[in-house]
Design an enzyme around this catalytic site. Structure first.
Site, PDB file in Angstrom:
ATOM      1  N   SER A 142      -0.116  -4.289   1.534  1.00 51.24           N
ATOM      2  CA  SER A 142      -1.362  -4.005   0.823  1.00 51.24           C
ATOM      3  C   SER A 142      -2.401  -5.037   1.233  1.00 51.24           C
ATOM      4  O   SER A 142      -2.047  -6.152   1.635  1.00 51.24           O
ATOM      5  CB  SER A 142      -1.132  -4.100  -0.695  1.00 51.24           C
ATOM      6  OG  SER A 142      -2.358  -4.122  -1.402  1.00 51.24           O
ATOM      7  N   TYR A 155       2.455  -8.590  -7.769  1.00 50.84           N
ATOM      8  CA  TYR A 155       2.300  -7.569  -6.736  1.00 50.84           C
ATOM      9  C   TYR A 155       1.775  -8.183  -5.437  1.00 50.84           C
ATOM     10  O   TYR A 155       2.291  -7.913  -4.346  1.00 50.84           O
ATOM     11  CB  TYR A 155       1.347  -6.489  -7.240  1.00 50.84           C
ATOM     12  CG  TYR A 155       1.074  -5.361  -6.281  1.00 50.84           C
ATOM     13  CD1 TYR A 155       1.979  -4.316  -6.131  1.00 50.84           C
ATOM     14  CD2 TYR A 155      -0.113  -5.319  -5.545  1.00 50.84           C
ATOM     15  CE1 TYR A 155       1.717  -3.261  -5.259  1.00 50.84           C
ATOM     16  CE2 TYR A 155      -0.384  -4.276  -4.676  1.00 50.84           C
ATOM     17  CZ  TYR A 155       0.535  -3.245  -4.534  1.00 50.84           C
ATOM     18  OH  TYR A 155       0.272  -2.204  -3.670  1.00 50.84           O
TER      19      TYR A 155
END
Length: 274
Positions: A142, A155
Protein backbone atom coordinates in the site's frame (compact mmCIF):
# COMPACT_ATOMS: atom_id res chain seq x y z
CA UNK A 1 -8.81 -9.60 -24.46
CA UNK A 2 -5.31 -10.92 -25.14
CA UNK A 3 -3.08 -13.92 -24.55
CA UNK A 4 -0.37 -12.49 -22.29
CA UNK A 5 -0.91 -15.26 -19.74
CA UNK A 6 -1.88 -18.12 -22.04
CA UNK A 7 -0.85 -21.46 -20.60
CA UNK A 8 -0.17 -20.04 -17.14
CA UNK A 9 -1.81 -20.97 -13.84
CA UNK A 10 -2.38 -18.36 -11.14
CA UNK A 11 -3.53 -18.12 -7.56
CA UNK A 12 -5.14 -14.89 -6.36
CA UNK A 13 -5.64 -14.61 -2.61
CA UNK A 14 -8.50 -12.41 -1.51
CA UNK A 15 -9.80 -13.16 -4.97
CA UNK A 16 -13.52 -13.07 -4.22
CA UNK A 17 -13.89 -9.29 -4.11
CA UNK A 18 -12.31 -5.91 -4.81
CA UNK A 19 -8.80 -5.88 -6.27
CA UNK A 20 -8.64 -9.66 -6.04
CA UNK A 21 -11.73 -10.28 -8.12
CA UNK A 22 -10.71 -7.69 -10.73
CA UNK A 23 -7.34 -9.42 -10.99
CA UNK A 24 -8.94 -12.84 -11.40
CA UNK A 25 -11.04 -11.45 -14.23
CA UNK A 26 -8.05 -9.81 -15.96
CA UNK A 27 -5.92 -12.95 -15.62
CA UNK A 28 -8.72 -14.94 -17.23
CA UNK A 29 -9.02 -12.42 -20.04
CA UNK A 30 -5.32 -12.90 -20.73
CA UNK A 31 -5.65 -16.67 -20.96
CA UNK A 32 -4.66 -17.90 -17.50
CA UNK A 33 -6.39 -20.52 -15.37
CA UNK A 34 -7.01 -19.19 -11.88
CA UNK A 35 -7.67 -20.42 -8.38
CA UNK A 36 -9.51 -17.96 -6.17
CA UNK A 37 -8.35 -18.23 -2.57
CA UNK A 38 -10.53 -16.48 -0.04
CA UNK A 39 -11.71 -16.97 3.52
CA UNK A 40 -15.30 -16.23 2.46
CA UNK A 41 -16.57 -19.60 1.23
CA UNK A 42 -19.99 -18.44 0.05
CA UNK A 43 -18.75 -15.46 -1.92
CA UNK A 44 -15.73 -17.27 -3.32
CA UNK A 45 -17.83 -20.19 -4.55
CA UNK A 46 -20.35 -17.83 -6.13
CA UNK A 47 -17.68 -15.82 -7.95
CA UNK A 48 -15.90 -18.93 -9.23
CA UNK A 49 -19.17 -20.37 -10.55
CA UNK A 50 -19.97 -17.11 -12.31
CA UNK A 51 -16.58 -16.87 -14.03
CA UNK A 52 -16.61 -20.25 -15.72
CA UNK A 53 -14.55 -23.38 -16.26
CA UNK A 54 -11.11 -21.80 -16.01
CA UNK A 55 -11.63 -20.91 -12.35
CA UNK A 56 -11.70 -22.88 -9.12
CA UNK A 57 -12.26 -21.76 -5.55
CA UNK A 58 -10.35 -22.91 -2.48
CA UNK A 59 -11.31 -21.55 0.92
CA UNK A 60 -8.09 -20.41 2.55
CA UNK A 61 -6.95 -18.51 5.62
CA UNK A 62 -3.69 -17.05 4.33
CA UNK A 63 -2.30 -16.75 7.85
CA UNK A 64 -2.39 -20.55 8.30
CA UNK A 65 0.67 -22.24 6.79
CA UNK A 66 -1.06 -25.59 6.34
CA UNK A 67 -3.97 -24.04 4.47
CA UNK A 68 -1.64 -22.16 2.13
CA UNK A 69 0.32 -25.35 1.46
CA UNK A 70 -2.97 -27.11 0.69
CA UNK A 71 -3.92 -24.24 -1.64
CA UNK A 72 -0.78 -24.68 -3.70
CA UNK A 73 -1.20 -28.45 -3.82
CA UNK A 74 -4.86 -28.06 -4.86
CA UNK A 75 -3.90 -25.67 -7.66
CA UNK A 76 -1.19 -27.92 -9.03
CA UNK A 77 -3.49 -30.94 -8.91
CA UNK A 78 -6.37 -29.11 -10.60
CA UNK A 79 -4.52 -27.20 -13.33
CA UNK A 80 -1.15 -28.96 -13.59
CA UNK A 81 1.15 -26.26 -12.27
CA UNK A 82 1.58 -22.83 -10.71
CA UNK A 83 3.25 -19.92 -12.47
CA UNK A 84 1.76 -16.84 -10.79
CA UNK A 85 1.10 -16.21 -7.11
CA UNK A 86 -0.72 -12.98 -6.32
CA UNK A 87 -0.62 -12.50 -2.55
CA UNK A 88 -3.38 -9.93 -2.44
CA UNK A 89 -5.47 -10.81 0.61
CA UNK A 90 -5.47 -8.10 3.25
CA UNK A 91 -7.54 -6.46 5.95
CA UNK A 92 -7.55 -2.88 7.26
CA UNK A 93 -7.10 -1.75 10.81
CA UNK A 94 -9.75 0.37 12.50
CA UNK A 95 -8.66 3.95 11.80
CA UNK A 96 -8.04 6.17 14.83
CA UNK A 97 -7.48 9.90 14.99
CA UNK A 98 -4.80 9.55 17.65
CA UNK A 99 -2.28 6.76 18.18
CA UNK A 100 -2.46 7.37 21.94
CA UNK A 101 -6.09 6.24 21.85
CA UNK A 102 -5.38 3.08 19.85
CA UNK A 103 -5.51 -0.05 22.00
CA UNK A 104 -3.88 -2.03 19.15
CA UNK A 105 -6.55 -4.68 19.58
CA UNK A 106 -6.31 -5.77 15.95
CA UNK A 107 -2.50 -5.63 15.68
CA UNK A 108 -1.88 -9.37 15.71
CA UNK A 109 -4.59 -10.18 13.16
CA UNK A 110 -3.38 -7.39 10.85
CA UNK A 111 0.14 -8.78 10.97
CA UNK A 112 -1.07 -12.35 10.50
CA UNK A 113 -3.07 -11.57 7.37
CA UNK A 114 -1.31 -8.60 5.79
CA UNK A 115 2.31 -9.60 6.40
CA UNK A 116 2.56 -13.25 7.45
CA UNK A 117 0.00 -14.17 4.80
CA UNK A 118 2.24 -12.66 2.12
CA UNK A 119 5.29 -14.45 3.49
CA UNK A 120 3.54 -17.82 3.61
CA UNK A 121 2.08 -17.40 0.14
CA UNK A 122 5.49 -16.51 -1.24
CA UNK A 123 7.21 -19.41 0.49
CA UNK A 124 4.76 -22.16 -0.44
CA UNK A 125 4.40 -20.96 -4.04
CA UNK A 126 8.16 -20.63 -4.39
CA UNK A 127 8.73 -24.18 -3.17
CA UNK A 128 6.77 -25.41 -6.18
CA UNK A 129 8.16 -22.83 -8.60
CA UNK A 130 11.78 -23.56 -7.65
CA UNK A 131 11.36 -27.15 -8.82
CA UNK A 132 9.36 -26.27 -11.93
CA UNK A 133 11.13 -23.55 -13.87
CA UNK A 134 10.41 -20.45 -11.81
CA UNK A 135 7.50 -18.04 -11.79
CA UNK A 136 6.18 -14.66 -10.75
CA UNK A 137 5.11 -13.70 -7.24
CA UNK A 138 3.19 -10.46 -6.75
CA UNK A 139 2.49 -8.95 -3.34
CA UNK A 140 -0.03 -6.26 -2.51
CA UNK A 141 1.36 -3.57 -0.25
CA UNK A 142 0.00 0.00 0.00
CA UNK A 143 1.12 3.57 -0.34
CA UNK A 144 0.57 3.52 3.42
CA UNK A 145 3.65 1.32 3.56
CA UNK A 146 5.66 3.88 1.59
CA UNK A 147 4.48 7.21 3.00
CA UNK A 148 4.36 7.92 6.70
CA UNK A 149 1.04 9.10 8.10
CA UNK A 150 -1.47 8.87 10.89
CA UNK A 151 -4.63 6.92 11.60
CA UNK A 152 -3.74 3.31 10.85
CA UNK A 153 -0.30 2.59 12.23
CA UNK A 154 -0.59 -1.20 12.49
CA UNK A 155 -1.70 -1.39 8.86
CA UNK A 156 1.11 0.92 7.72
CA UNK A 157 3.67 -1.13 9.62
CA UNK A 158 2.44 -4.38 8.07
CA UNK A 159 2.45 -2.94 4.56
CA UNK A 160 5.94 -1.48 5.03
CA UNK A 161 6.99 -4.97 6.07
CA UNK A 162 5.57 -6.36 2.82
CA UNK A 163 7.77 -3.99 0.82
CA UNK A 164 10.98 -4.96 2.60
CA UNK A 165 10.08 -8.65 2.57
CA UNK A 166 9.38 -8.47 -1.18
CA UNK A 167 12.82 -7.04 -1.87
CA UNK A 168 14.52 -9.64 0.34
CA UNK A 169 12.58 -12.50 -1.23
CA UNK A 170 13.39 -11.20 -4.72
CA UNK A 171 17.09 -11.50 -3.95
CA UNK A 172 16.76 -14.85 -2.19
CA UNK A 173 14.67 -16.50 -4.91
CA UNK A 174 16.26 -15.02 -8.03
CA UNK A 175 18.57 -17.99 -8.62
CA UNK A 176 15.47 -20.17 -8.90
CA UNK A 177 14.09 -18.00 -11.71
CA UNK A 178 11.41 -16.59 -9.42
CA UNK A 179 10.58 -12.90 -9.66
CA UNK A 180 9.01 -11.15 -6.65
CA UNK A 181 7.45 -7.70 -6.98
CA UNK A 182 4.86 -5.61 -5.18
CA UNK A 183 2.05 -3.24 -6.07
CA UNK A 184 1.18 -0.29 -3.83
CA UNK A 185 -2.44 0.77 -4.38
CA UNK A 186 -3.53 4.21 -3.27
CA UNK A 187 -7.04 5.65 -3.02
CA UNK A 188 -8.63 2.75 -4.89
CA UNK A 189 -12.42 2.63 -4.71
CA UNK A 190 -13.05 -0.60 -2.82
CA UNK A 191 -14.64 -1.37 0.54
CA UNK A 192 -11.39 -1.05 2.51
CA UNK A 193 -11.99 2.53 3.71
CA UNK A 194 -15.57 1.87 4.80
CA UNK A 195 -14.36 -1.23 6.66
CA UNK A 196 -11.68 0.82 8.41
CA UNK A 197 -14.28 3.38 9.53
CA UNK A 198 -17.01 0.89 10.44
CA UNK A 199 -16.50 1.54 14.18
CA UNK A 200 -17.50 5.21 13.83
CA UNK A 201 -21.07 6.44 14.44
CA UNK A 202 -21.46 7.55 10.80
CA UNK A 203 -19.16 5.35 8.75
CA UNK A 204 -20.56 6.51 5.42
CA UNK A 205 -19.84 10.17 6.18
CA UNK A 206 -16.37 9.34 7.47
CA UNK A 207 -15.63 7.38 4.31
CA UNK A 208 -16.85 10.23 2.11
CA UNK A 209 -14.69 12.79 3.90
CA UNK A 210 -11.63 10.57 3.82
CA UNK A 211 -12.01 10.01 0.09
CA UNK A 212 -12.41 13.76 -0.46
CA UNK A 213 -9.25 14.43 1.56
CA UNK A 214 -7.29 11.87 -0.46
CA UNK A 215 -8.53 13.35 -3.71
CA UNK A 216 -7.54 16.87 -2.65
CA UNK A 217 -3.85 15.91 -2.52
CA UNK A 218 -3.84 13.60 -5.55
CA UNK A 219 -2.16 14.95 -8.72
CA UNK A 220 -4.47 12.91 -10.98
CA UNK A 221 -7.98 14.04 -10.11
CA UNK A 222 -9.67 10.75 -10.89
CA UNK A 223 -10.64 7.76 -8.79
CA UNK A 224 -8.50 4.66 -8.95
CA UNK A 225 -10.27 1.37 -9.64
CA UNK A 226 -9.60 -2.26 -8.84
CA UNK A 227 -8.96 -2.80 -12.54
CA UNK A 228 -6.08 -0.31 -12.41
CA UNK A 229 -4.37 -2.60 -9.91
CA UNK A 230 -5.31 -5.70 -11.88
CA UNK A 231 -3.63 -4.25 -14.97
CA UNK A 232 -0.43 -3.76 -12.99
CA UNK A 233 -0.71 -7.36 -11.79
CA UNK A 234 -0.99 -8.57 -15.40
CA UNK A 235 2.25 -6.75 -16.21
CA UNK A 236 4.11 -8.41 -13.34
CA UNK A 237 2.57 -11.81 -14.14
CA UNK A 238 3.47 -11.66 -17.82
CA UNK A 239 6.74 -12.05 -19.69
CA UNK A 240 6.80 -8.29 -20.25
CA UNK A 241 8.37 -8.01 -16.78
CA UNK A 242 10.83 -10.89 -17.23
CA UNK A 243 13.77 -8.63 -16.22
CA UNK A 244 11.96 -6.99 -13.30
CA UNK A 245 12.20 -8.13 -9.70
CA UNK A 246 12.30 -6.57 -6.24
CA UNK A 247 10.31 -3.52 -7.26
CA UNK A 248 7.43 -1.55 -5.75
CA UNK A 249 4.93 -0.04 -8.19
CA UNK A 250 2.66 2.67 -6.76
CA UNK A 251 -0.69 2.78 -8.54
CA UNK A 252 -2.02 5.84 -6.78
CA UNK A 253 -2.72 8.77 -9.07
CA UNK A 254 0.61 10.33 -8.12
CA UNK A 255 0.16 10.57 -4.34
CA UNK A 256 3.57 9.10 -3.56
CA UNK A 257 5.19 11.54 -5.99
CA UNK A 258 3.91 14.50 -3.98
CA UNK A 259 0.92 16.57 -2.94
CA UNK A 260 -0.95 18.40 -5.66
CA UNK A 261 -1.53 21.44 -3.46
CA UNK A 262 -0.09 24.58 -5.10
CA UNK A 263 0.12 27.07 -2.25
CA UNK A 264 1.78 29.81 -4.31
CA UNK A 265 -0.96 29.65 -6.92
CA UNK A 266 -3.54 30.26 -4.19
CA UNK A 267 -1.52 33.16 -2.75
CA UNK A 268 -1.07 34.81 -6.14
CA UNK A 269 -4.73 34.36 -6.96
CA UNK A 270 -5.79 35.96 -3.67
CA UNK A 271 -3.37 38.89 -4.05
CA UNK A 272 -4.33 39.62 -7.64
CA UNK A 273 -7.98 39.59 -6.66
CA UNK A 274 -7.46 42.07 -3.81
Amino acid sequence: MGNELSGKVAIVTGGASGIGRASVERFLEEGAQVVIADINRELGSTVAAALGSGVEFKQTDVSASGEVADLVAFTVARFGGLHIMFNNAGIPTAMRANFLDDELADFHRIMEVDLLGVMLGTQHAARHMAENGGGSIINTTSIGGIRAGTGELSYRAAKAGVIHFTKCAAIDLAHHGIRVNSIAPGAIVTSIVSTATAHLPDSAEATRRLREAMKSIRPLQQDGTATDIANAAVYYASDRSSYVTGTVLPVDGGIVAGHAMNTMAEIEKDQLAS
